[in-house]
Design an enzyme around this catalytic site. Structure first.
Site, PDB file in Angstrom:
ATOM      1  CE  LYS A   1      -3.943   2.129   2.066  1.00 29.53           C
ATOM      2  NZ  LYS A   1      -3.386   3.607   1.656  1.00 29.53           N
TER       3      LYS A   1
ATOM      4  CG  ASP B   1       0.678   7.675   2.967  1.00 30.93           C
ATOM      5  OD1 ASP B   1      -0.302   7.982   2.708  1.00 30.93           O
ATOM      6  OD2 ASP B   1       1.332   8.012   4.244  1.00 30.93           O
TER       7      ASP B   1
ATOM      8  CD  GLU C   1      -1.017   4.045   4.512  1.00 27.86           C
ATOM      9  OE1 GLU C   1      -1.927   4.625   4.828  1.00 27.86           O
ATOM     10  OE2 GLU C   1      -0.458   4.266   3.413  1.00 27.86           O
TER      11      GLU C   1
END
Length: 319
Positions: free
Chosen positions: A31, A33, A178
């Protein structure tokens, strides 16, 4: 040159890892960011970047212009995330914020591109050559994207892991990332939809904080706390850690309001008064537990959410 259709990005739903019984039916991506972007490449060597809102943000990222020539004469619409990397190669949203919102200032955007280079992480292909890939399963879209060989100085197509979700999540935790996005292998692309076929799993951290103030809510929450101003103890006093505005039930909000009224004082308990309009100050004696994703360089909590009051702890017990 092909006239490209526009696609709203498909969105992931917050959730948990798929169960072990179906783990092999899912792919796992890191993931990122950053700022979501659709890269529209008409095949003439240019690139147009569209934000999740549909706004044209091309001018804010002149350092990504080379993606057009890199793809050559192949028309495409690619889905990805614009990030700014830290010195360990991790996406750092705080760094990227200095690059965002500069579409109307090309000269400033060019200067900032030298100081904080952008990087486009590509993870899906929704249009390629002369057809939409939206009806195809994730596996075929992903193969089409990887077949473009787009790995350059300012863009990349990171590898994915099929199955092994627990290991992928653990790896990102150890690396300080993340979290992961789980994508069902047979899922089609759903433009503009927050879909259960994509699940984002964030690492959540918790910290005990001291309540130093609050801001009233609006509307039906008038007179009740809309946000708590929290801090962390250090040898010199109480350092402001941020504003927490989510995570309560109505009953918890009413209980907090009563405790805050009893603890009201006129002076700010933090080392430095935070620039928060309409703040009310309280004696720094209420302790709570807060969930958050990461911290800013200044130590502020990012995406904080109230978890629970800690009546079992005194302010001197933490820090």
């Amino acid at each position: 040159m092909v006239s490209l259709p526009r696609f709203a990005p498909m969105l992931a739903t917050p959730g948990r890892l798929p169960s072990a019984s179906v783990d092999e039916r899912w792919a796992y991506e890191v993931k990122q960011d950053g700022q979501r972007a659709m890269a529209c490449l008409p095949g003439d060597g240019t690139v147009r970047l569209l934000a999740r809102s549909g706004a044209d943000i091309t001018a804010a990222y002149p350092d990504l212009a080379g993606l057009g020539p890199a793809l050559g004469g192949v028309p495409a619409v690619l889905d990805g995330e614009i990030v700014a990397l830290d010195d360990r190669g991790r996406s750092d949203f705080e760094r990227l914020q200095s690059r965002m919102g500069l579409s109307g200032s090309p000269a400033k955007a060019a200067r900032m591109a030298q100081r904080v280079p952008a990087h486009l992480v590509l993870f899906d292909a929704v249009f390629l050559r002369d057809r939409s890939l939206v009806p195809l399963p994730y596996t075929e879209r992903r193969a089409a994207l990887e077949g473009l060989g787009l790995d350059g100085p300012r863009w990349s197509t990171p590898a994915v892991v099929v199955g092994h979700g627990e290991e992928a999540l653990a790896m990102t935790r150890e690396a300080g990332l993340e979290g992961v996005v789980a994508k069902r292998l047979n899922s089609v692309y759903e433009p503009g939809v927050r879909s259960r076929a994509w699940i984002k799993i964030r690492h959540t951290r918790t910290v005990d904080v001291i309540v130093g103030g609050w801001v009233p809510g609006r509307g039906r929450l008038g007179g009740l706390p809309g946000a708590l101003l929290v801090g962390e103890r250090h040898p010199g006093g109480l350092r402001y850690a941020g504003s927490v505005g989510t995570g309560w039930s109505d009953a918890e909000r009413i209980r907090l309001a009563e405790l805050l009224r009893v603890a009201a004082v006129d002076t700010c308990p933090f080392d430095e008064t935070p620039p928060v309009a309409g703040a009310h100050w309280v004696l720094p004696r209420l302790v709570g537990e807060v969930k958050y994703s990461t911290r800013t360089k200044a130590g502020r909590l990012r995406q904080p959410s109230w978890h629970r009051l800690r009546p079992d702890l005194a302010p001197d017990d933490i820090g």
